[in-house]
Write an enzyme that holds these catalytic residues in place. Structure first.
Site, PDB file in Angstrom:
ATOM      1  N   GLU A   1       0.818  -1.210   0.000  1.00 13.31           N
ATOM      2  CA  GLU A   1       0.000   0.000   0.000  1.00 13.31           C
ATOM      3  C   GLU A   1       0.853   1.262   0.000  1.00 13.31           C
ATOM      4  O   GLU A   1       0.544   2.243  -0.678  1.00 13.31           O
ATOM      5  CB  GLU A   1      -0.952  -0.004   1.196  1.00 13.31           C
ATOM      6  CG  GLU A   1      -2.113  -0.971   1.083  1.00 13.31           C
ATOM      7  CD  GLU A   1      -3.028  -0.652  -0.084  1.00 13.31           C
ATOM      8  OE1 GLU A   1      -3.105   0.524  -0.505  1.00 13.31           O
ATOM      9  OE2 GLU A   1      -3.675  -1.583  -0.587  1.00 13.31           O
TER      10      GLU A   1
ATOM     11  N   TYR B   1      -6.414   7.093   3.916  1.00 13.28           N
ATOM     12  CA  TYR B   1      -6.615   6.085   2.877  1.00 13.28           C
ATOM     13  C   TYR B   1      -5.819   4.815   3.156  1.00 13.28           C
ATOM     14  O   TYR B   1      -6.361   3.706   3.154  1.00 13.28           O
ATOM     15  CB  TYR B   1      -6.233   6.639   1.500  1.00 13.28           C
ATOM     16  CG  TYR B   1      -5.988   5.529   0.525  1.00 13.28           C
ATOM     17  CD1 TYR B   1      -7.057   4.810  -0.011  1.00 13.28           C
ATOM     18  CD2 TYR B   1      -4.688   5.135   0.190  1.00 13.28           C
ATOM     19  CE1 TYR B   1      -6.838   3.742  -0.860  1.00 13.28           C
ATOM     20  CE2 TYR B   1      -4.467   4.070  -0.652  1.00 13.28           C
ATOM     21  CZ  TYR B   1      -5.539   3.376  -1.185  1.00 13.28           C
ATOM     22  OH  TYR B   1      -5.322   2.315  -2.007  1.00 13.28           O
TER      23      TYR B   1
ATOM     24  N   ASP C   1      -9.300   6.590  -2.473  1.00  9.35           N
ATOM     25  CA  ASP C   1      -8.198   7.275  -3.145  1.00  9.35           C
ATOM     26  C   ASP C   1      -8.725   7.968  -4.399  1.00  9.35           C
ATOM     27  O   ASP C   1      -9.947   8.049  -4.622  1.00  9.35           O
ATOM     28  CB  ASP C   1      -7.078   6.288  -3.485  1.00  9.35           C
ATOM     29  CG  ASP C   1      -7.494   5.267  -4.544  1.00  9.35           C
ATOM     30  OD1 ASP C   1      -8.703   5.199  -4.903  1.00  9.35           O
ATOM     31  OD2 ASP C   1      -6.615   4.527  -5.022  1.00  9.35           O
TER      32      ASP C   1
END
Length: 356
Positions: free
Chosen positions: A34, A114, A132
């Protein structure tokens, strides 16, 4: 289950890309993926992810690594603050253990709303959103929302979809849809599971959403860079301040710093102009190779082979490649060219054989 959510999950199950961190709920692997994926295409991330996991397979190995080693593996991904924050956070996790929810992930360096939502939903199944830019674009088109601030409305929509669905899968489905189908330009609407509900698709105005905010103008920055060389080694210095690449290594710039007084008296070889874009800055490097008569202790001197392992920002790596090519060509032409050349900084330049 919400009909849109059901179609999204079915589409994701059939069409998700085979990325190396998928199919696991390992918090370290999901976390690294991520962070790497922020502002970077997943096709690019996959190669870096595998290299990273080979070098730092556990959070403990990352926590124990020095900054130079970590930056060297990260180089080329850009936005190096992500990498530094990841290493700092790894030290905390190695000491205290992995967070168990979104709130806990947000306490770590470099992890915002996020990223914490994505990790918590995938790893722990927490029913939280991960909104996002891709997800905001899907939302804007689905509801034909022309406002410039979409995050809050997109978040509310995602919460509705998450009411009964698997949160990790649904968040990934929305992100995947925005990245591969609902693209900024030329979206593949016929492949979209939300096609028949999409308000923008119904009017044929898909590319009008989301509304485009005015971009700040590009700022042009010109830099003169010298590549120190001595006995086949390259001279580097650590970047300790400035707007970019702090903590990495680079070649010195010809400014009013302490190097400037020496360089005009040294022979230089021009290696041309190099361009690089960072956010809204267009950097233009004018570069020269500078032959030093001795290994000045102001620099870290490395061989061409060692240069490959140093954390070097991409524009400096491009300059190094250009220097290697130019020097190789210069050596080949030495027998035919012994003329002195005048370069644009007012210094005398000559082929390498004349500098021995």
């Amino acid at each position: 289950m919400n009909g849109a959510a059901e179609r999204l999950l079915a589409w994701f199950a059939a069409n998700k890309r085979p990325l190396p961190w998928r199919g696991t709920a390992d918090p370290y692997r999901i976390w690294v993926s991520e962070v790497m994926s922020q502002q970077t295409r997943l096709e690019v991330v996959a190669e870096y992810f595998l290299r990273w996991m080979d070098r730092f397979p556990t959070v403990e190995s990352l926590a124990a690594a020095d900054e130079d080693s970590v930056l060297a593996v990260w180089q080329g991904l850009g936005y190096y603050r992500r990498c530094k924050s990841l290493r700092l956070a790894a030290a905390i996790v190695a000491r205290e253990g992995f967070p168990t929810d979104k709130a806990g992930w947000q306490k770590l360096p470099g992890i915002g709303d996020y990223t914490s939502g994505a990790i918590a939903s995938i790893v722990s199944g927490e029913r939280v959103t991960a909104v996002d830019g891709n997800v905001q674009r899907v939302y804007a088109r689905y509801h034909a929302d022309s406002s410039h601030k979409l995050k809050k409305a997109a978040d509310s929509w995602c919460q509705e979809l998450l009411a009964e669905a698997s949160p990790g899968d649904l968040n990934q489905a929305l992100m995947e849809l925005g990245a591969t189908v609902c693209r900024p330009l030329s979206p593949s609407c016929s492949e979209c599971p939300l096609e028949f509900d999409c308000e923008a698709c119904a009017t044929g105005d898909q590319e009008a959403y989301p509304a485009r905010a005015k971009r700040p103008p590009m700022k042009e920055v010109r830099l003169r860079v010298l590549v120190p060389r001595c006995a086949g080694r390259y001279g580097l210095r650590k970047i300790t301040d400035g707007p970019w690449w702090v903590g990495m290594y680079g070649f010195p710039t010809l400014t009013s710093d302490e190097y400037s007084a020496d360089w005009p008296s040294m022979p230089l070889i021009s290696i041309g102009e190099h361009r690089h874009t960072v956010t809204n800055h267009r950097l233009i490097f004018q570069a020269w190779v500078c032959e030093f008569p001795r290994a000045d202790d102001r620099f870290m001197w490395v061989t061409e082979e060692e240069l490959q392992a140093v954390a070097l920002p991409s524009p400096f790596r491009a300059i190094a490649r250009s220097a290697q090519t130019t020097l190789a060509d210069t050596v080949e032409g030495d027998s035919d060219d012994h003329d002195m050349r005048k370069n644009s900084v007012g210094c005398t330049s000559r082929p390498s054989s004349a500098r021995k």
